[in-house]
Design a protein around this motif. Structure first.
Motif: not given
Length: 185
Positions: A70-73, A63-66, A27-33, A88-91
Motif C-alpha cells: 500500500m502506497i499511501v500518498s 482490489s486489496p485482496r490482490h 514483484s510487489p503488487w501495489p493497491v491504489t491509495m 489494509y486488513d483485506q490485503m
C-alpha cells in the motif's frame, strides 16, 4: 546410497524459502491509495517515463485482496482513516506500507482536527518517503529500499509486531464507539 545422503539436511527448505523471498521482493503488487496531490507523482511513477513495470509493479491493483503493498500518498482525513485500515486488513499477507509525502508521514502543514497526523497511527509503515510532493524517482528508490528490507527478512524487522499492535489500537480509537462492537476481539 542415493542423492539424499550427499545433501545436507534442510537444504530444500532453505532453497524454497529463498526463492519465495526473492519472488516476493521482486514483484510487489501495489493497491491504489492516492488521497491527495502526491497521487499525481505516484501516477507518474507508473507511467512510461519511470515505468514501474520494469521492476515488477505492472498494475496498481483496485482490489486489496490482490495487493501486498500500500502506497499511501497524500493527507489522510479522519473520515478516510477507517477505510484505509479496512483496505489494509483485506490485503494479502505479507503486506507492506509506504507513506508517500510529508502529509501522509506527519500531517505536513495541515495541523488541524480533520487530518490524521501521520498514517502510522492507522497502519504500520515500513518506508517513510519525505517531500512535498516527492518525485517519482524518490518513490522508485523507496521501492528498492523496501525490496532490500524484504530480502533481509522484513522491512521493519523484529519490531514489526509491536508497530502493528500500536497501529491497530490507534485505528480502533479512530472508529466511533457505536461501530466498535464488531471490531473488538
Amino acid at each position: 546410497m542415493g542423492l539424499e545422503e550427499k545433501l545436507p539436511a534442510g537444504i530444500a527448505l532453505t532453497t524454497v524459502e529463498a526463492i519465495a523471498g526473492w519472488s516476493r521482493a521482486r514483484s510487489p503488487w501495489p493497491v491504489t491509495m492516492g488521497l491527495a496531490c502526491c497521487a499525481i507523482e505516484m501516477m507518474a511513477f507508473g507511467a512510461v517515463r519511470f515505468d514501474a513495470s520494469r521492476i515488477g509493479m505492472e498494475v496498481f491493483r483496485a482490489s486489496p485482496r490482490h495487493a501486498d503493498l500500500m502506497i499511501v500518498s497524500g493527507r489522510l482525513s479522519h473520515k478516510m482513516a477507517p477505510v484505509v485500515r479496512n483496505i489494509y486488513d483485506q490485503m494479502a499477507d505479507p503486506k507492506w506500507v509506504i507513506s508517500m509525502g510529508v502529509c501522509a508521514s506527519s500531517g505536513g502543514m495541515f495541523n488541524n482536527y480533520a487530518l490524521v497526523q501521520g498514517v502510522d497511527h492507522i497502519v504500520p509503515v515500513d518506508i517513510y518517503l519525505p517531500g512535498c510532493p516527492p518525485r517519482p524517482e524518490m518513490l522508485l528508490n523507496a521501492v528498492f529500499e523496501l525490496r532490500n528490507g524484504v530480502m533481509e527478512g522484513g522491512a521493519l524487522g523484529k519490531h514489526r509486531e509491536e508497530v502493528i499492535r500500536r497501529a491497530e489500537a490507534a485505528a480502533l480509537s479512530a472508529v466511533p464507539l457505536e461501530n466498535q462492537k464488531g471490531l473488538l476481539a
